[in-house]
Structures are given as structure tokens and as C-alpha cells.
Design a protein around this motif. Structure first.
Motif, PDB file in Angstrom:
ATOM      1  N   UNK A 222       0.663  -1.060   0.072  1.00  0.00           N
ATOM      2  CA  UNK A 222      -0.173  -0.127   0.137  1.00  0.00           C
ATOM      3  C   UNK A 222       0.882   1.300   0.071  1.00  0.00           C
ATOM      4  N   UNK A 223       1.932   1.224   0.717  1.00  0.00           N
ATOM      5  CA  UNK A 223       2.717   2.428   0.626  1.00  0.00           C
ATOM      6  C   UNK A 223       3.305   2.738  -0.694  1.00  0.00           C
ATOM      7  N   UNK A 224       3.666   1.622  -1.549  1.00  0.00           N
ATOM      8  CA  UNK A 224       4.086   1.690  -2.873  1.00  0.00           C
ATOM      9  C   UNK A 224       2.944   2.348  -3.544  1.00  0.00           C
ATOM     10  N   UNK A 225       1.589   2.007  -3.471  1.00  0.00           N
ATOM     11  CA  UNK A 225       0.536   2.490  -4.123  1.00  0.00           C
ATOM     12  C   UNK A 225       0.486   3.674  -3.908  1.00  0.00           C
ATOM     13  N   UNK A 226       0.888   4.321  -2.833  1.00  0.00           N
ATOM     14  CA  UNK A 226       0.874   5.764  -2.224  1.00  0.00           C
ATOM     15  C   UNK A 226       1.737   6.512  -3.181  1.00  0.00           C
ATOM     16  N   UNK A 227       2.864   6.100  -3.596  1.00  0.00           N
ATOM     17  CA  UNK A 227       3.885   6.860  -4.581  1.00  0.00           C
ATOM     18  C   UNK A 227       3.262   6.920  -5.897  1.00  0.00           C
ATOM     19  N   UNK A 228       2.342   6.093  -6.256  1.00  0.00           N
ATOM     20  CA  UNK A 228       1.727   5.995  -7.650  1.00  0.00           C
ATOM     21  C   UNK A 228       0.518   6.910  -7.703  1.00  0.00           C
ATOM     22  N   UNK A 229      -0.507   6.683  -6.549  1.00  0.00           N
ATOM     23  CA  UNK A 229      -1.887   7.263  -6.772  1.00  0.00           C
ATOM     24  C   UNK A 229      -1.796   8.744  -6.750  1.00  0.00           C
ATOM     25  N   UNK A 230      -2.705   9.091  -7.279  1.00  0.00           N
ATOM     26  CA  UNK A 230      -2.881  10.616  -7.661  1.00  0.00           C
ATOM     27  C   UNK A 230      -4.233  11.335  -7.109  1.00  0.00           C
ATOM     28  N   UNK A 231      -5.257  10.194  -7.074  1.00  0.00           N
ATOM     29  CA  UNK A 231      -6.587  10.813  -6.625  1.00  0.00           C
ATOM     30  C   UNK A 231      -7.108  10.049  -5.432  1.00  0.00           C
ATOM     31  N   UNK A 232      -6.732   8.890  -4.905  1.00  0.00           N
ATOM     32  CA  UNK A 232      -7.204   8.329  -3.878  1.00  0.00           C
ATOM     33  C   UNK A 232      -6.530   8.005  -2.446  1.00  0.00           C
ATOM     34  N   UNK A 233      -5.568   9.007  -2.124  1.00  0.00           N
ATOM     35  CA  UNK A 233      -4.723   8.920  -1.235  1.00  0.00           C
ATOM     36  C   UNK A 233      -5.362   8.513   0.159  1.00  0.00           C
ATOM     37  N   UNK A 234      -6.166   9.408   0.355  1.00  0.00           N
ATOM     38  CA  UNK A 234      -7.265   9.083   1.811  1.00  0.00           C
ATOM     39  C   UNK A 234      -7.634   7.495   1.941  1.00  0.00           C
ATOM     40  N   UNK A 235      -8.134   6.857   0.667  1.00  0.00           N
ATOM     41  CA  UNK A 235      -8.523   5.732   0.927  1.00  0.00           C
ATOM     42  C   UNK A 235      -7.401   4.704   1.372  1.00  0.00           C
ATOM     43  N   UNK A 236      -6.069   5.099   0.567  1.00  0.00           N
ATOM     44  CA  UNK A 236      -5.174   3.833   1.148  1.00  0.00           C
ATOM     45  C   UNK A 236      -4.723   4.213   2.387  1.00  0.00           C
ATOM     46  N   UNK A 237      -4.548   5.645   2.642  1.00  0.00           N
ATOM     47  CA  UNK A 237      -4.002   5.888   4.268  1.00  0.00           C
ATOM     48  C   UNK A 237      -4.847   5.189   5.225  1.00  0.00           C
ATOM     49  N   UNK A 238      -6.119   5.279   4.931  1.00  0.00           N
ATOM     50  CA  UNK A 238      -6.875   4.440   5.879  1.00  0.00           C
ATOM     51  C   UNK A 238      -6.862   2.892   5.898  1.00  0.00           C
ATOM     52  N   UNK A 239      -6.684   2.262   4.849  1.00  0.00           N
ATOM     53  CA  UNK A 239      -6.321   1.178   4.771  1.00  0.00           C
ATOM     54  C   UNK A 239      -5.144   0.638   5.601  1.00  0.00           C
ATOM     55  N   UNK A 240      -4.057   1.623   5.504  1.00  0.00           N
ATOM     56  CA  UNK A 240      -2.657   1.333   5.940  1.00  0.00           C
ATOM     57  C   UNK A 240      -2.976   1.481   7.515  1.00  0.00           C
ATOM     58  N   UNK A 241      -3.672   2.407   8.311  1.00  0.00           N
ATOM     59  CA  UNK A 241      -3.840   2.803   9.503  1.00  0.00           C
ATOM     60  C   UNK A 241      -4.663   1.770  10.036  1.00  0.00           C
ATOM     61  N   UNK A 242      -5.737   1.076   9.445  1.00  0.00           N
ATOM     62  CA  UNK A 242      -6.454  -0.165   9.743  1.00  0.00           C
ATOM     63  C   UNK A 242      -5.540  -1.431  10.069  1.00  0.00           C
ATOM     64  N   UNK A 243      -4.783  -1.493   9.005  1.00  0.00           N
ATOM     65  CA  UNK A 243      -3.659  -2.649   8.923  1.00  0.00           C
ATOM     66  C   UNK A 243      -2.894  -2.502  10.273  1.00  0.00           C
ATOM     67  N   UNK A 244      -2.298  -1.295  10.437  1.00  0.00           N
ATOM     68  CA  UNK A 244      -1.437  -1.163  11.649  1.00  0.00           C
ATOM     69  C   UNK A 244      -2.067  -1.398  12.847  1.00  0.00           C
ATOM     70  N   UNK A 245      -3.471  -0.978  13.080  1.00  0.00           N
ATOM     71  CA  UNK A 245      -4.178  -1.597  13.988  1.00  0.00           C
ATOM     72  C   UNK A 245      -4.378  -2.926  14.423  1.00  0.00           C
ATOM     73  N   UNK A 246      -4.699  -3.491  13.297  1.00  0.00           N
ATOM     74  CA  UNK A 246      -4.825  -5.012  13.362  1.00  0.00           C
ATOM     75  C   UNK A 246      -3.534  -5.648  13.802  1.00  0.00           C
ATOM     76  N   UNK A 247      -2.368  -5.248  13.123  1.00  0.00           N
ATOM     77  CA  UNK A 247      -0.910  -5.927  13.698  1.00  0.00           C
ATOM     78  C   UNK A 247      -0.821  -5.385  15.132  1.00  0.00           C
TER      79      UNK A 247
END
Length: 255
Positions: A222-247
Motif C-alpha cells: 500500500x505504501x508503494x501504491x501511495x507513491x503512484x496514486x494521484x486521486x485516492x490517497x485518503x483511501x490508501x491511508x485509511x487501509x494502512x492505518x487499519x492494518x497497523x491497528x490489526x497488527x
């Protein structure tokens, strides 16, 4: 005052002596260091002048006359290096000129073009933020075509490495310059098309890793996707945040 009088009378040796006395009394006096540098430039003692102008810039970094004088010295060094066939040294002095006087956008553009021809895209990317952050006034004025094209070249360097998000950011900076630029608009269209397709593939890969409960790997994807994404940054950030909580939850339960 005596030093300035001697400067006006074209007596540069005596002017330098006076400014040197002032510097001995107050080493951080930017004006004395600046004028000492000017006198030495007139005496064609550029190596010595550089030292005094560096001191002046250190004491008063926003003084444009100091920036210009120091930048001009480095451009003289660059021309001498070119005459001697020292291409690498020439580019080194050009970069120093840009750092000394960031508003020298024509020099920036020339430097970036030479790096581009040498496939040194990393160097262009490394200097992109410096160029942008130190030219806020020119961006507000919005009419410097050299600055616009230099920013577009930074965007191209990021695009060349597949970092579409950063590329888009520099294209947005370049768009602040009110000049028509077909390359800018064309690159924006390419980024939009390619970024969407590439992000979708990366997100699909991340979902597959999540299903396998490989959350750490999914975050990296997902961090790789952040470097590429132009329009859906917030969606990716939320996914990363949720995964960090799950860990964190998994680690807690394991403990």
C-alpha cells in the motif's frame, strides 16, 4: 563609509582594506563582507571574493544582491571549467550558483537539461524541492517560464521512475505559472491514465496479502501504491492505518 567612498572612486585596493578593517571589528557584518567581496571581484580575485560573499550570505541569507554576486562568481567558475573541458566540475559550479541565487531559473533549467541528457534523473528529483521552496515569490508572480519548465522536468523525472503522485505535485506547482505549456498538460493526461491502472493492480495485490493475513507485506504494498496514486490517497491511508491497528491487536493477543 570610507570603503564605500573608495569603491565609488574605483580605488578597489583601498576599498577592500577599509572593509577588511570593518570585518576585523565585526566579523558578522554582512554589508562589510558583501562590499569586500565586490571589491575583490573588481580586482579579479574571485577565490577570495567567494569567501567573503559566503560570510555575507550566512549573516543575511535573504539579501538578493549578495545571492546574485555569489551566484555570478560560481557561474564564472563554471565557464572556466567548461573552457578546460571539465564537464563534471562545470555542473558542480552551476548547482552552487543555483543554491547561492535560487531565483536564477534559467541556470536551474540549463542544469536540469544537462542532467536529463546524462540520465541523471535522481539528481533532478533531489533538487526539485529546493527549487520549489526557494522560489515562492516567483510562483506568486506566475510568469517565469524557465521556472515552469524546470518544475515540469522535475515532474518528468518522477514520472520516469513511476512515482506519479510526486510527479503530479510538481505539475501542480508548474501550473501556478500562467504560461501555456503543452508538455505539462500532456504529462498530466498520461499520469491520470497510467496511475489509475497501476494503482488498481497494486491494490489488488494488497487485498490478496490481506486475505493471507500478511498484514506487514500488505502495508508495504500500500505504501508503494501511495507513491503512484494521484486521486485516492485518503483511501490508501485509511487501509494502512487499519492494518497497523490489526497488527497491534495481533501482537497484544499473542502477548
Amino acid at each position: 563609509k570610507t570603503g564605500r567612498d573608495y569603491l565609488n572612486l574605483f580605488q578597489y585596493d583601498k576599498a577592500f582594506e577599509s572593509f577588511k578593517k570593518a570585518i576585523d571589528l565585526d566579523p558578522n557584518n554582512w554589508e562589510a563582507n558583501f562590499n569586500a567581496g565586490k571589491a575583490l571581484i573588481k580586482l579579479k580575485r574571485l577565490d577570495e571574493a567567494e569567501k567573503y560573499l559566503i560570510s555575507a550570505k550566512k549573516s543575511n541569507p535573504t539579501e538578493v544582491d549578495v545571492q546574485k554576486a555569489l551566484g555570478a562568481i560560481y557561474m564564472n567558475f563554471a565557464k572556466a571549467a567548461q573552457t578546460n573541458g571539465q564537464t563534471a566540475k562545470k555542473l558542480e559550479y552551476q548547482l552552487k550558483a543555483c543554491h547561492a541565487y535560487p531565483a536564477a531559473t534559467k541556470v536551474w533549467l540549463s542544469l536540469f537539461e544537462q542532467w536529463w541528457d546524462n540520465n541523471e534523473f535522481k539528481k533532478i528529483k533531489e533538487e526539485g524541492d529546493y527549487l520549489y521552496k526557494n522560489n515562492s515569490a516567483l510562483l506568486e508572480e506566475g510568469d517565469d517560464k524557465n521556472l515552469q519548465q524546470a518544475l515540469v522536468m522535475v515532474a518528468k523525472a518522477y514520472y520516469n521512475d513511476g512515482e506519479y503522485n510526486k510527479s503530479e505535485s510538481f505539475l501542480n506547482y508548474a501550473s501556478k505559472i500562467r504560461q501555456s505549456n503543452d508538455e505539462l498538460y500532456g504529462l498530466k493526461r498520461q499520469i491520470k491514465n497510467q496511475a489509475e491502472e497501476k494503482v488498481k493492480k497494486i491494490l489488488d495485490q494488497a487485498e490478496s496479502e490481506i486475505e493471507k493475513k500478511d498484514y506487514k507485506k500488505a502495508i508495504e504494498t500500500l505504501q508503494l501504491a501511495q507513491k503512484v496514486a494521484v486521486s485516492n490517497q485518503s483511501e490508501i491511508e485509511n487501509k494502512i492505518e487499519n492494518l497497523e491497528k490489526q497488527i497491534q491487536i495481533n501482537n497484544y493477543l499473542t502477548d
